[in-house]
Design a protein around this motif. Structure first.
Motif, PDB file in Angstrom:
ATOM      1  N   ALA A  63       0.778  -1.375  -0.023  1.00 52.37           N
ATOM      2  CA  ALA A  63      -0.250   0.017   0.165  1.00 52.37           C
ATOM      3  C   ALA A  63       0.984   1.059   0.184  1.00 52.37           C
ATOM      4  N   THR A  64       2.066   0.936   0.721  1.00 52.35           N
ATOM      5  CA  THR A  64       2.995   2.559   0.649  1.00 52.35           C
ATOM      6  C   THR A  64       3.312   2.557  -0.680  1.00 52.35           C
ATOM      7  N   ASP A  65       3.940   1.297  -1.548  1.00 55.48           N
ATOM      8  CA  ASP A  65       4.422   1.684  -2.835  1.00 55.48           C
ATOM      9  C   ASP A  65       3.474   2.376  -3.636  1.00 55.48           C
ATOM     10  N   LEU A  66       2.089   1.572  -3.474  1.00 53.19           N
ATOM     11  CA  LEU A  66       0.707   2.342  -4.503  1.00 53.19           C
ATOM     12  C   LEU A  66       0.541   3.671  -3.970  1.00 53.19           C
ATOM     13  N   GLY A  67       0.465   4.068  -2.659  1.00 50.66           N
ATOM     14  CA  GLY A  67       0.366   5.432  -2.458  1.00 50.66           C
ATOM     15  C   GLY A  67       1.436   6.562  -2.944  1.00 50.66           C
ATOM     16  N   GLY A  68       2.678   6.038  -2.900  1.00 47.06           N
ATOM     17  CA  GLY A  68       3.727   6.930  -3.567  1.00 47.06           C
ATOM     18  C   GLY A  68       3.761   7.147  -5.231  1.00 47.06           C
ATOM     19  N   THR A  69       3.220   5.960  -5.758  1.00 44.63           N
ATOM     20  CA  THR A  69       3.261   6.118  -7.129  1.00 44.63           C
ATOM     21  C   THR A  69       2.053   6.840  -7.494  1.00 44.63           C
ATOM     22  N   LEU A  70       0.900   6.622  -6.727  1.00 39.88           N
ATOM     23  CA  LEU A  70      -0.174   7.523  -7.278  1.00 39.88           C
ATOM     24  C   LEU A  70       0.023   9.039  -7.020  1.00 39.88           C
ATOM     25  N   LEU A  71       0.616   9.276  -5.829  1.00 43.92           N
ATOM     26  CA  LEU A  71       0.941  10.564  -5.567  1.00 43.92           C
ATOM     27  C   LEU A  71       1.758  11.323  -6.628  1.00 43.92           C
ATOM     28  N   ALA A  72       2.625  10.530  -7.213  1.00 46.77           N
ATOM     29  CA  ALA A  72       3.723  10.953  -8.145  1.00 46.77           C
ATOM     30  C   ALA A  72       2.916  11.338  -9.636  1.00 46.77           C
ATOM     31  N   ALA A  73       1.817  10.283  -9.635  1.00 45.30           N
ATOM     32  CA  ALA A  73       0.846  10.643 -10.885  1.00 45.30           C
ATOM     33  C   ALA A  73       0.104  11.870 -10.747  1.00 45.30           C
ATOM     34  N   VAL A  74      -0.249  11.948  -9.530  1.00 44.28           N
ATOM     35  CA  VAL A  74      -1.200  13.297  -9.407  1.00 44.28           C
ATOM     36  C   VAL A  74      -0.262  14.512  -9.382  1.00 44.28           C
ATOM     37  N   PHE A  75       0.799  14.664  -8.719  1.00 41.57           N
ATOM     38  CA  PHE A  75       1.939  15.784  -8.615  1.00 41.57           C
ATOM     39  C   PHE A  75       1.766  16.039 -10.170  1.00 41.57           C
ATOM     40  N   GLY A  76       2.214  15.174 -11.134  1.00 38.97           N
ATOM     41  CA  GLY A  76       2.579  15.556 -12.502  1.00 38.97           C
ATOM     42  C   GLY A  76       1.600  16.128 -13.309  1.00 38.97           C
ATOM     43  N   LEU A  77       0.218  15.850 -12.834  1.00 39.22           N
ATOM     44  CA  LEU A  77      -0.829  16.482 -13.595  1.00 39.22           C
ATOM     45  C   LEU A  77      -0.774  18.042 -13.894  1.00 39.22           C
ATOM     46  N   PRO A  78      -0.642  18.506 -13.171  1.00 43.66           N
ATOM     47  CA  PRO A  78      -0.623  19.999 -13.465  1.00 43.66           C
ATOM     48  C   PRO A  78       0.560  20.448 -14.357  1.00 43.66           C
ATOM     49  N   PHE A  79       1.617  19.933 -14.437  1.00 48.07           N
ATOM     50  CA  PHE A  79       2.834  20.281 -15.248  1.00 48.07           C
ATOM     51  C   PHE A  79       2.509  19.598 -16.609  1.00 48.07           C
ATOM     52  N   LEU A  80       1.758  18.222 -16.576  1.00 47.27           N
ATOM     53  CA  LEU A  80       1.195  17.871 -17.952  1.00 47.27           C
ATOM     54  C   LEU A  80       0.208  18.736 -18.509  1.00 47.27           C
ATOM     55  N   ALA A  81      -0.760  19.020 -17.758  1.00 47.53           N
ATOM     56  CA  ALA A  81      -1.761  20.384 -18.301  1.00 47.53           C
ATOM     57  C   ALA A  81      -1.033  21.452 -19.274  1.00 47.53           C
ATOM     58  N   VAL A  82      -0.270  22.085 -18.314  1.00 45.69           N
ATOM     59  CA  VAL A  82       0.467  23.317 -18.635  1.00 45.69           C
ATOM     60  C   VAL A  82       1.258  23.050 -20.159  1.00 45.69           C
ATOM     61  N   GLY A  83       2.141  21.806 -20.098  1.00 49.91           N
ATOM     62  CA  GLY A  83       2.701  21.379 -21.077  1.00 49.91           C
ATOM     63  C   GLY A  83       2.036  21.045 -22.403  1.00 49.91           C
ATOM     64  N   LEU A  84       0.530  20.472 -22.328  1.00 51.86           N
ATOM     65  CA  LEU A  84      -0.101  20.288 -23.412  1.00 51.86           C
ATOM     66  C   LEU A  84      -0.822  21.504 -23.915  1.00 51.86           C
ATOM     67  N   PHE A  85      -0.921  22.333 -23.221  1.00 57.81           N
ATOM     68  CA  PHE A  85      -1.564  23.673 -23.416  1.00 57.81           C
ATOM     69  C   PHE A  85      -0.638  24.442 -24.260  1.00 57.81           C
ATOM     70  N   LEU A  86       0.456  24.538 -23.699  1.00 54.68           N
ATOM     71  CA  LEU A  86       1.711  25.379 -24.361  1.00 54.68           C
ATOM     72  C   LEU A  86       2.296  24.797 -25.794  1.00 54.68           C
ATOM     73  N   VAL A  87       2.361  23.472 -25.934  1.00 55.20           N
ATOM     74  CA  VAL A  87       2.604  22.532 -26.998  1.00 55.20           C
ATOM     75  C   VAL A  87       1.672  22.460 -27.906  1.00 55.20           C
ATOM     76  N   VAL A  88       0.473  22.041 -27.627  1.00 57.41           N
ATOM     77  CA  VAL A  88      -0.504  21.842 -28.647  1.00 57.41           C
ATOM     78  C   VAL A  88      -1.855  22.823 -28.377  1.00 57.41           C
ATOM     79  N   GLY A  89      -2.236  23.022 -27.229  1.00 53.19           N
ATOM     80  CA  GLY A  89      -3.443  23.681 -27.099  1.00 53.19           C
ATOM     81  C   GLY A  89      -3.585  25.389 -27.779  1.00 53.19           C
ATOM     82  N   GLN A  90      -2.460  25.865 -27.245  1.00 52.33           N
ATOM     83  CA  GLN A  90      -2.524  27.292 -28.072  1.00 52.33           C
ATOM     84  C   GLN A  90      -2.580  27.224 -29.588  1.00 52.33           C
TER      85      GLN A  90
END
Length: 201
Positions: A63-90
């Motif tokens: 459960a500890t490993d699962l929580g850590g990996t999911l936290l990393a996935a959620v933490f990366g979402l804002p960066f992914l959203a900004v990158g998608l907008f700048l590279v594709v969305g605009q």
């Protein structure tokens, strides 16, 4: 403005002077390319964190490993959203602007209608004190008539601007707005040429 006319939003006595839309095509290539290059690291970091986190989540043995990996996935979402907008969305927004954005100028205000995921109508009264700016390009011009400095929750100041961006007849629109401002003066007697009373498409 599909299914509606500008006049549906006018006050009594208000008349349409001009209406238009952005000229098709891209008008700020250097800035767009710069923002795309700027967004690539965000896209790479966000994609790596989010996708990598999801990948390792399926391989987690506790459960500890699962929580850590999911936290990393959620933490990366804002960066992914900004990158998608700048590279594709605009680029998508710029390509869709001629069909999704409409402008109008009346004897009282400037109107900006946008229809992307939802419909938005912004109305800016033309005041005598409104500062104006005309920025011309190779194929189009932008007329800015609203500018206000705002402070966000972090205390950072930024300037919020509004105007008719990338239109074909920028000088004509600027002149109409100046005449509106002069007409608001007590001793002014400016005249206007009214646009055809056609529905806004």
């Amino acid at each position: 403005m599909t299914g509606a006319r500008w006049e549906d939003y006018f006050l009594p006595g208000e008349k349409l002077l001009w209406q238009g839309a952005p000229v098709p095509g891209f008008h700020a290539w250097p800035m767009a390319v710069f923002m795309t290059l700027f967004g690539i690291p965000f896209l790479a970091a966000g994609g790596g964190l989010s996708l990598g986190g999801l990948f390792f989540a399926f391989q987690a043995k506790s459960a500890t490993d699962l929580g850590g990996t999911l936290l990393a996935a959620v933490f990366g979402l804002p960066f992914l959203a900004v990158g998608l907008f700048l590279v594709v969305g605009q680029w998508i927004i710029a390509a869709q602007a001629p069909r999704r954005v409409r402008y109008a100028l009346s004897t009282r205000a400037a109107y900006i209608a946008k229809h992307y995921w939802g419909r938005d109508l912004a109305i800016y009264p033309i005041l005598r004190s409104s500062g104006l700016e005309l920025k011309t390009g190779r194929r189009a011009a932008s007329v800015w008539f609203y500018s206000q400095r705002e402070t966000d929750s972090d205390g950072d100041e930024r300037t919020q601007r509004a105007g008719f961006e990338n239109i074909a007849d920028g000088e004509k629109v600027l002149r109409l707005i100046r005449e509106l401002q002069l007409q608001s003066a007590p001793s002014s007697s400016a005249s206007f040429r009214e646009a055809p009373d056609d529905p806004v498409s």
